[in-house]
Scaffold this motif. Structure first.
Motif, PDB file in Angstrom:
ATOM      1  N   LEU A  44      -1.798   6.581  -7.446  1.00 23.93           N
ATOM      2  CA  LEU A  44      -3.056   6.255  -6.795  1.00 23.93           C
ATOM      3  C   LEU A  44      -3.102   6.912  -5.414  1.00 23.93           C
ATOM      4  CD1 LEU A  44      -3.283   2.438  -7.622  1.00 23.93           C
ATOM      5  CD2 LEU A  44      -4.626   4.280  -8.658  1.00 23.93           C
ATOM      6  N   PRO A  45      -4.282   7.202  -4.881  1.00 24.35           N
ATOM      7  CA  PRO A  45      -4.368   7.865  -3.575  1.00 24.35           C
ATOM      8  C   PRO A  45      -3.608   7.108  -2.490  1.00 24.35           C
ATOM      9  CG  PRO A  45      -6.507   7.862  -4.647  1.00 24.35           C
ATOM     10  CD  PRO A  45      -5.610   6.996  -5.495  1.00 24.35           C
ATOM     11  N   ASN A  46      -2.615   7.792  -1.906  1.00 25.55           N
ATOM     12  CA  ASN A  46      -1.845   7.287  -0.771  1.00 25.55           C
ATOM     13  C   ASN A  46      -1.080   5.998  -1.061  1.00 25.55           C
ATOM     14  OD1 ASN A  46      -2.777   9.382   1.030  1.00 25.55           O
ATOM     15  ND2 ASN A  46      -4.741   8.308   1.049  1.00 25.55           N
ATOM     16  N   LYS A  47      -0.812   5.733  -2.343  1.00 26.07           N
ATOM     17  CA  LYS A  47      -0.045   4.544  -2.707  1.00 26.07           C
ATOM     18  C   LYS A  47       1.067   4.938  -3.672  1.00 26.07           C
ATOM     19  CE  LYS A  47      -3.886   1.220  -2.445  1.00 26.07           C
ATOM     20  NZ  LYS A  47      -4.688   0.240  -3.217  1.00 26.07           N
ATOM     21  N   PRO A  48       2.266   4.388  -3.500  1.00 24.19           N
ATOM     22  CA  PRO A  48       3.359   4.695  -4.431  1.00 24.19           C
ATOM     23  C   PRO A  48       3.265   3.870  -5.708  1.00 24.19           C
ATOM     24  CG  PRO A  48       4.151   3.230  -2.735  1.00 24.19           C
ATOM     25  CD  PRO A  48       2.722   3.528  -2.387  1.00 24.19           C
ATOM     26  N   LEU A  49       2.078   3.874  -6.304  1.00 22.23           N
ATOM     27  CA  LEU A  49       1.803   3.134  -7.529  1.00 22.23           C
ATOM     28  C   LEU A  49       1.277   4.107  -8.575  1.00 22.23           C
ATOM     29  CD1 LEU A  49      -0.051   0.015  -6.047  1.00 22.23           C
ATOM     30  CD2 LEU A  49       2.322   0.107  -6.817  1.00 22.23           C
ATOM     31  N   ASN A  50       1.808   4.031  -9.797  1.00 26.45           N
ATOM     32  CA  ASN A  50       1.468   4.984 -10.853  1.00 26.45           C
ATOM     33  C   ASN A  50       0.956   4.242 -12.085  1.00 26.45           C
ATOM     34  OD1 ASN A  50       2.696   7.839  -9.892  1.00 26.45           O
ATOM     35  ND2 ASN A  50       4.011   6.167  -9.204  1.00 26.45           N
ATOM     36  N   PRO A  51      -0.361   3.960 -12.149  1.00 27.22           N
ATOM     37  CA  PRO A  51      -0.889   3.202 -13.280  1.00 27.22           C
ATOM     38  C   PRO A  51      -0.729   3.911 -14.621  1.00 27.22           C
ATOM     39  CG  PRO A  51      -2.465   3.255 -11.469  1.00 27.22           C
ATOM     40  CD  PRO A  51      -1.397   4.230 -11.149  1.00 27.22           C
ATOM     41  N   LEU A  52      -0.817   5.233 -14.625  1.00 25.57           N
ATOM     42  CA  LEU A  52      -0.804   5.966 -15.888  1.00 25.57           C
ATOM     43  C   LEU A  52       0.596   6.144 -16.445  1.00 25.57           C
ATOM     44  CD1 LEU A  52      -3.441   8.705 -15.020  1.00 25.57           C
ATOM     45  CD2 LEU A  52      -3.796   6.428 -15.978  1.00 25.57           C
TER      46      LEU A  52
END
Length: 560
Positions: free
Chosen positions: A290-298
């Protein structure tokens, strides 16, 4: 020059194992707690890919009760040119508690990539990430990570190789410990053997499954070693090329290596293929945060990098660097102007079989709870366990493949008990999901539309309700960068109505969920789904008119 746009397979498609047989390319990827097990994708040009089939379709493994992120790990696809058989090796990770990582590894074979596949042959329980190598002399070898559990020893363990009996199963002779990694990144895993110009090359993943992930290489004149490391001392492909010393770290997200400016993260765990014209590529996993976040939903997706051999016999990226890119040159004989595949999905259930993109967590799709014949041109789903269940949730899901998209359906449902529901949602695992569903009002006198949410195992029942007088409604979820907007449309309405304000669902990502203690969360990926629940008598059902997922990702994929 035509460029391949990465990811070539968007959404949950990690640990890619690529082969070429004649003019056809195939990639197998992990599926974890989802069934059918092991996705197999096909291409004729390395540029355009489609989901072809699955390998584990007949209850070969029992995934009920699987904790995130266990299940089916790191399938390895190979082709024995002497017997003309396809082989698939995989691990069934059953337990990760206490960092014991109990996994059984198996192999199956088939004369055709589309099966039927043989019954599983047991290989070993020494670790995980098995890979088969078929040597020119007719012998077969198994490489795998030997998982280390002793205090004070190099974690996560050694890469080991042994001759394997593919007719009866089991190991021939002794295991040979060959390396704990070829750089200082540590966490060596996913070993794969190749033979090129009188050398055996060992390609391994390293650096953990997070932001320091990479691909390393060593070589030897003998299959059991000793293996000399790539003289650069660094990975040959990574998203984080800065030098890293993390020996002894069994696995880590390495969040300090997250680059908020980079559209591709976590490049690693790859396999090698040669084209008919002699060009070389590595398929590897990657993530888009996600933009500027260390989170990867996909989750972890599949990418390609073009490679070349140096004059001294080492493999490197074609541009001379080791930084994975979102574009790479297409094969020289590729003639089409651009990629033509799309990850959009639309099915109106008029076919005689259910769309093969649908997957189900923890258990198989069987006609006793999902079918396409009882109500023609509809998908009928009978309610089963609640969505918190790791055993029998009645979910038909497809991989989320973009960071901006719309999922949509229309359904008819008539609940007669407060535990009966049906609808549309977003799903990561049994502890983490968003569900917009038709259900009974609390007063049990009418059908209403409400949102139910699970976050880190906590049940969150949204109180906003809308009456659905005749039990028929169209539902829509607009997903954008971790936010979900839920809308509905009644039969008499010309426009969509918003149910409530956008909901933050960014936690539905690899780093946002509550996986096994000691892990960073999960590494599977977000799914869209339609489904039903009946914790009363398992007799209620919902009829779905259609199911659509439309991607609206607009970022410039050529930006590096």
């Amino acid at each position: 020059m035509t460029l391949i746009q990465n990811p070539i397979i968007p959404g949950m498609a990690p640990d890619p194992s690529i082969i070429r047989v004649a003019d056809d390319y195939y990639i197998a990827t992990s599926t974890f707690h989802w069934t059918p097990g092991v996705q197999i994708f096909h291409s004729t040009d390395l540029v355009n890919w489609e989901l072809l089939t699955y390998a584990l379709t007949q209850d070969e493994v029992n995934l009920r009760g699987t904790n995130t992120p266990a299940g089916i790990w790191a399938p390895h696809l190979s082709y024995d040119s002497q017997t003309h058989k396809f082989w698939l090796a995989y691990s069934h990770m059953q337990n990760m508690a206490g960092r014991e990582f109990n996994a059984d590894s198996f192999a199956i074979s088939a004369d055709s990539i589309q099966g039927p596949w043989s019954a599983p042959i047991y290989l070993t329980s020494i670790g995980f990430d098995p890979a088969l190598f078929h040597d020119e002399d007719g012998k077969h070898y198994l490489s795998i990570l030997e998982w280390e559990t002793r205090d004070g020893y190099q974690a996560p363990g050694h890469i080991v190789i042994a001759e394997v009996d593919l007719e009866h199963g089991g190991i021939i002779g002794n295991w040979h410990r060959v390396t704990t990694g070829f750089t200082t990144r540590g966490c060596a895993e996913a070993p794969q053997i190749y033979h090129h110009n009188d050398y055996y090359y060992l390609l391994i993943a390293a650096g953990g499954t997070g932001y320091a992930h990479g691909i390393e290489m060593g070589r030897s004149r003998q299959i059991f070693g000793p293996y000399e490391p790539n003289p650069t001392g660094e990975p040959i492909i990574t998203s984080s090329p800065q030098h890293l010393f993390s020996l002894g770290d069994p696995d880590a997200g390495h969040f300090e290596r997250f680059d908020p400016r980079a559209p591709m993260q976590k490049a690693g765990h790859g396999s090698l293929v040669q084209t008919p014209t002699g060009e070389w590529y590595v398929a590897h996993l990657m993530s888009r945060p996600l933009p500027n976040k260390p989170l990867n939903p996909l989750g972890r997706e599949t990418a390609l990098q073009k490679m070349r051999w140096t004059t001294d016999g080492w493999l490197q990226m074609a541009d001379g660097s080791n930084l994975a890119k979102l574009t790479t040159p297409a094969p020289s004989d590729y003639s089409s102007p651009k990629q033509t595949h799309t990850a959009d999905i639309h099915t109106d259930f008029t076919a005689k079989v259910v769309d093969h993109h649908f997957m189900t967590p923890y258990h198989q799709q069987t006609t006793d709870w999902v079918n396409i014949t009882e109500h023609p041109e509809h998908l009928r789903i009978y309610g089963q366990n609640s969505l918190f269940s790791q055993f029998n949730p009645a979910i038909m899901g497809t991989r989320a493949t973009a960071l901006t998209y719309t999922s949509q359906t229309a359904l008819t449902f008539h609940p007669t008990h407060y535990s009966q529901t049906a609808g549309l949602g977003l799903y990561y695992d049994a502890n983490n999901w968003l569900y917009v569903r038709l259900c009974q009002a609390d007063t049990e006198d009418r059908t209403v539309l409400r949102i139910l949410q699970a976050k880190l195992g906590e049940r969150i029942d949204h109180r906003i309700t809308v009456d659905i007088p005749d039990g028929h409604v169209a539902l829509k979820i607009d997903y954008h960068d971790g936010w979900a907007q839920v809308s509905y449309q009644l039969p008499q309405q010309a426009e969509w109505s918003v149910l409530e304000a956008p909901i933050d669902v960014s936690y539905l990502s690899d780093e946002g969920v509550n996986g096994e203690p000691g892990e960073i969360g999960g590494f599977t990926g977000l799914f869209n789904f339609i489904g039903a629940v009946d914790a009363y008598q398992h007799v209620s059902f919902a009829d779905f008119d259609y199911y659509t997922v439309k991607n609206y990702e607009t970022e410039d994929l050529t930006h590096e």
